[in-house]
Design a protein around this motif. Structure first.
Motif, PDB file in Angstrom:
ATOM      1  N   MET A  25      44.404  23.061  36.046  1.00 43.64           N
ATOM      2  CA  MET A  25      45.518  22.704  36.915  1.00 43.64           C
ATOM      3  C   MET A  25      45.643  23.730  38.048  1.00 43.64           C
ATOM      4  N   TYR A  56      50.338  26.727  36.780  1.00 40.61           N
ATOM      5  CA  TYR A  56      51.006  26.456  35.507  1.00 40.61           C
ATOM      6  C   TYR A  56      52.475  26.852  35.553  1.00 40.61           C
ATOM      7  N   LEU A 100      53.463  22.198  37.624  1.00 42.21           N
ATOM      8  CA  LEU A 100      52.805  21.517  36.513  1.00 42.21           C
ATOM      9  C   LEU A 100      53.457  20.155  36.258  1.00 42.21           C
ATOM     10  N   ASP A 157      52.335  17.671  38.843  1.00 38.68           N
ATOM     11  CA  ASP A 157      50.945  17.241  38.715  1.00 38.68           C
ATOM     12  C   ASP A 157      50.710  16.292  37.550  1.00 38.68           C
TER      13      ASP A 157
END
Length: 466
Positions: A130, A133, A138, A141
């Motif tokens: 990713m 984080y 996060l 996403d």
């Protein structure tokens, strides 16, 4: 026990600051779960019993008026204790929330202890690759709704959904159990750092540089083992390490092959980039020199002054008292006049409390030319006290070696050469050296090295180096 059978409490806490210690709680939300099933929720504003800073109000929306009628922590401590009983403590960047809560209980003389799970660490393991984080990015996403950001309930609700996804991904519970048992040996990684950057760090001496999102250097450190030292920052529970880790987006490193050059290069880079989280070496230290010049009477005059305050300097000290002490000794050894060594006297040089050996140049009882001969001898003796030498060190590979050059007692820089190259004099170093500025810290580094290792690996000018 299967990870679906464990009791969990997913927690988010808002505070009066962003440090690991010294903060007071302003809001808490706890969701109690068994496996991925929600059992209950607890949420409350908390009166922190201190003023909430404006920047925290801007971030969270929680102000002093909102918490004025809220319970203090002591009033809800028992309820929180019971709500989290037998649960594994879960949070995004768990060390922050856990330590805030532990410190609140410490004020009540209670030792709060729970097993911990960090959804940042779990996400890195179970959802690799990713871009970030951090909770906000996060959630964006992976399509988790995050409503009422930076409020305890809003962040907790989003963390619960994330936690449920992680449980689903780890169907066998292998990763969960590894973390719960506490035998997973990776640190709590900065939420914005790409894991591959850490994986590429070598286990050799050198310098590492932490950078923010815009690639600005925010911290510089040295290490005997770069990878191990960087990881120690991620494990650290200090406020400085926590805040720094929140800003780390990139890591660069420079392999030096040895600790001495790592220390010297760290000092040089700190002064060049002035990183946000470095403190000690950013403060300039004054340097003093024993200076000499001919005064209006043609007499060689000595003085102690700051570096670069005169064109002609002899010896550099990083403590003014040491410079004065050396000049006093010089004055005594060569029968110099205290007045022309810039020491205060009342009527004539004999009034100095310690130095009484003047031969009368200040009263025209001695020829200036004779006095200057002794003054020049004093100068020559100072030059002889400034050694020229090379400190040999390991190179960055087996095929090279490294040297640190000191000329006239001053650090000049370092260089790397093919291990089969022979250096016969200090002049030969000029073809390979990377010039650096000497300062208080480089002086201390080299002095500490010589104190620890003595003449080991030290080559003086008259001895060939090969």
């Amino acid at each position: 026990m299967n990870h679906l059978d464990h009791l969990y409490c997913v927690v988010d806490i808002e505070t009066t600051g962003n440090r690991m210690t010294g903060n007071r709680m302003t809001e808490i939300c706890i969701v109690r779960m068994r496996g991925d099933t929600i059992l209950d929720k607890y949420s409350s504003l908390i009166d922190p019993e201190v003023l909430i800073p404006d920047y925290i109000t801007t971030l969270t929306g929680i102000d002093n008026a909102m918490v004025a009628s809220a319970p203090v922590f002591a009033d809800v401590a028992e309820e929180i204790l019971n709500f989290t009983k037998e649960c594994i403590f879960v949070a995004h960047n768990v060390n922050f929330d856990y330590n805030v809560l532990r410190n609140e209980f410490k004020r009540l003389h209670h030792d709060f202890k729970r097993k911990k799970l960090c959804t940042v660490r779990l996400s890195r393991e179970l959802i690799p690759g990713m871009r970030s984080y951090s909770l906000g990015k996060l959630c964006d996403d992976i399509d988790i709704p995050l409503i009422n950001r930076h409020r305890a309930e809003g962040d907790t609700d989003a963390t619960v959904i994330l936690f449920q996804k992680l449980i689903t991904i780890d169907q066998e519970g292998d990763i969960f159990n590894k973390f719960i048992k506490g035998n997973f040996k990776e640190g709590t990684f900065p939420p914005h750092l790409d894991r591959t950057q850490f994986d590429q760090l070598p286990e050799t001496p050198g310098v590492y540089l932490f950078k923010d999102q815009g690639h600005k250097i925010i911290y510089i450190g040295k290490a005997i083992n770069i990878r191990k030292r960087v990881l120690s920052h991620f494990y650290s529970k200090t406020s400085k390490s926590y805040l720094m880790c929140q800003e780390i987006h990139h890591i660069d490193h420079i392999v030096t092959g040895n600790e001495l050059v790592a220390l010297l290069q760290e000092s040089d880079l700190i002064k060049k980039h002035y990183p946000k989280f470095n403190v000690v070496q950013k403060k300039p230290k004054p340097a003093y020199q024993i200076l000499h010049y001919k005064n209006q009477l043609g007499i060689i005059q000595f003085a102690v002054g700051l570096v670069k305050s005169y064109d002609y300097s002899v010896v550099t000290h990083y403590n003014r008292a040491h410079a004065v002490e050396q000049l006093e000794q010089l004055c005594a050894d060569y029968n110099l006049c205290p007045r022309y060594c810039s020491f205060k006297t009342k009527d004539d040089c004999t009034s100095h409390y310690k130095l009484k050996n003047c031969k009368g140049v200040c009263k025209k009882e001695e020829l200036v030319s004779l006095y200057n001969l002794r003054a020049q001898q004093a100068l020559d003796s100072l030059h002889h006290q400034n050694p020229n030498y090379i400190i040999q060190q390991p190179g960055r590979t087996h095929e090279e070696s490294c040297f640190v050059l000191v000329r006239d007692g001053e650090y000049q820089g370092y260089g790397y050469v093919d291990r089969y190259t022979t250096i016969n004099s200090l002049i030969d170093c000029d073809d390979f050296i990377e010039r650096k500025a000497a300062n208080f810290h480089t002086n201390q580094i080299i002095r500490a090295y010589l104190k620890k290792y003595g003449e080991q690996n030290v080559i003086h000018e008259e001895i060939a180096v090969g």
